[in-house]
Design an enzyme around this catalytic site. Sequence first.
Site, PDB file in Angstrom:
ATOM      1  N   GLY A 128       9.475   5.058  50.399  1.00  0.00           N
ATOM      2  CA  GLY A 128       9.502   4.736  48.973  1.00  0.00           C
ATOM      3  C   GLY A 128      10.246   3.428  48.746  1.00  0.00           C
ATOM      4  N   GLY A 173      10.740   2.016  45.656  1.00  0.00           N
ATOM      5  CA  GLY A 173      11.169   1.878  44.269  1.00  0.00           C
ATOM      6  C   GLY A 173      12.659   1.603  44.223  1.00  0.00           C
ATOM      7  N   ARG A 206      17.395  15.000  25.088  1.00  0.00           N
ATOM      8  CA  ARG A 206      15.931  15.098  25.086  1.00  0.00           C
ATOM      9  C   ARG A 206      15.405  16.531  25.056  1.00  0.00           C
ATOM     10  NH1 ARG A 206      14.600  10.222  29.398  1.00  0.00           N
ATOM     11  NH2 ARG A 206      15.186   8.564  27.953  1.00  0.00           N
TER      12      ARG A 206
END
Lengths: 224, 508
Positions: free
Chosen positions: B8, B10, B282
């Site tokens: 990965g 990212g 949230r």
Amino acid sequence: LKYLITIKRQNNPDSESYIQKFEVEVYGHVSVATMLKDLNEQQNADISWECGCMSRKCGACAMRINGKPMLACACFADEIRGRKITIEPLSKFPVVRDLIVDRTAIFEGLKDMELYLSSEAFNNNYTRKIRYMSAKCLMCGCCLEVCPNFNVNHIFIGAVGSVNAYRILSQEQNMEHKDQLNVKYKERFYEGCGNSLSCHDICPAGIEVDELTARSNAVAVWKR
Amino acid sequence: MKKVIIIGAGLAGLSATLELAKENAEIILVSNQPSERAQSVMAEGGINAAMNTKGEDDSPIEHAKETLVSAAGIVNEDAVMNMVNAAPNIVKRLIDFGVNFNMDGYFDVDLRKFGGQKKQRTVFAGNCTGKQIMTALIDAVRKEEIEGKVKRYSHHEFLHLVGDNHCEGCVIQNQYTREIIEIKSDAVVLACGGMHGLFDKTTGSVFNTGMAVVRLFSQGVVMSNLEMIQFHPTTISQGNKSILITEAARGEGGRLYSLNEDGKKTYFMEERFPELGNLMPRDITAREIYKELQNNKVYLDMTGVDQEIWEKRLFELRSDMKFYFKIDPAKEAIQVEPGIHYFMGGIWVDIDHRTNIKGLYAAGECAAQYHGANRLGGNSLLGAIYGGMTVAKSIVSDEESDSKSAIISNIVGCKENMDSKRKVSKAMGIIRTENSLRSALESLKDKNDEYHVFLKAILMSALMRKESRGAHFRGDYLGINPEYAFPSVVWWDGRTINVRLKKDGELD
């Protein structure tokens, strides 16, 4: 509304390309990316293409749509004249499969230009806005696709070089590395750019490519 | 010198890369797409750090308190303390890397308000904070590539781990040529992002298929808190994808209202939560919207936002709304609904980001670490960067030991099934019940490939937690039950799926 979609396909890098046509029914503000997804899910078209964010943030889905390089997620059926959509892979890069092309040349080019900071960034407030724009580059290849001077086998790196060079040129404080950057910039960008301005108004991220090129030229070539 | 494979590229992967490069490790960076296409570039709102540039007396302790309240008791508190303490220096380091954060005057970073936080603590770069940070880190990693410390394997996908008693490397596949390669290493880091592709419709990247965690689970990697899925309060459906409207919209003054059949507007968040109003965490905001949506429509009203804020802080949001939905949010309210946005759960890790398998580490959204039952907006970029840094330190300091952890050779078959995906997504919605979860599980009964085993593990995690905590809301078990004040863990032993609560001290 019925749309006729013509797709240029190719099974592997060595095989011949072929044309396949589909009919799709869509209404309203629907992107080509959504249409391609539907083709694969509803008509089992099994078209290979790359798709990430669906919101013009990742640059994956660049392709030629009715002859123009665009992101599939940023091109809408209701904004295309006529109801015919021709989709082809970007022509400047080697095809991997169908609409997937190998854009390795972009990343290798930036490496060869040594685009990195070897010092702490010099944070000048006056250049912040332009640096911000430079950092928005998606590496999608649209500006390279339209460029008459760019070719993956040629030394000229295209606007992706001038756009990305700006933030490094303006923030590097190690003057030795800055001098090397200038040399590389001239070699890989400045000397190859034909000033066609074909990259004007093509960037899907809204980068003002010609503005950034002018500024990079000024810093790297004209020492301003 | 250690050889490390990072899966990965990212934010978490790049952060680990840079930290390991400092230690002169040999780094293999594997990703199925270049870093520019990572989901991290989609992060919009900002990164939390108690920079305290607004004279609000902010501190890492305040940051920790609010993170812990939101996490609702099933997070490692020490890990959170470490992260929030490191946050201000992480932001300073990012500035040195060249990140163009919005500034307040010449010397201080600007801050914005974000959900679940009483103080302005979110550092931001317009509305593209993730992209701006990623660009700077990609530039920094480029230097290490040129110096030969990092070798990238772009367009390669992770297939499985290799090793008998500990992780000795992994097998990856070239997505262009289909060639399969085995690479040996001293350590493997998973930074493969959230499991968005396992669900019907999310705000995440289509590239994040979730197949990496599916395969890891089948090899015996322990997962944690899989039931904790964050629904972002404000998204818009576009085909089979949710498009995010950043929390910054509300941080900068956007208000939520519901509209009933008679045309009556109710600013329900402001009425029900006078202190934080539209900026409640949230999980709560998403549920309140969900409740309203049973009878009414819900809108995000940004028509009162100042012109200057639009120009300096939210210009991308405005142009995206115009471009994708033909709505000018400065002039009209936007109809919104909650959508899956982030996975708090994932690969179980200890405080130093080690997994249950020796030599295997995880960081970023794929790891269950800093967010417990609900993540604060602005903590994901921070968690990814800090997690990556911590992984690197652990790898450098970990010595070879004789401790053994069996890796199971995987079962074959990792193909997604749209029908199963829809069923699981529905059962794992904002409100869950025993009945809906059981019937989804029952419908997968005869399917025993890797993919379905993992889907069952998600359902079983949600079934086990018979309470409502953070993002996990059970219609049949309202309220927090103190008996469940622990993370859940779930693992595959080669024959069955095992799920239970992880009481303190176990596994660590």
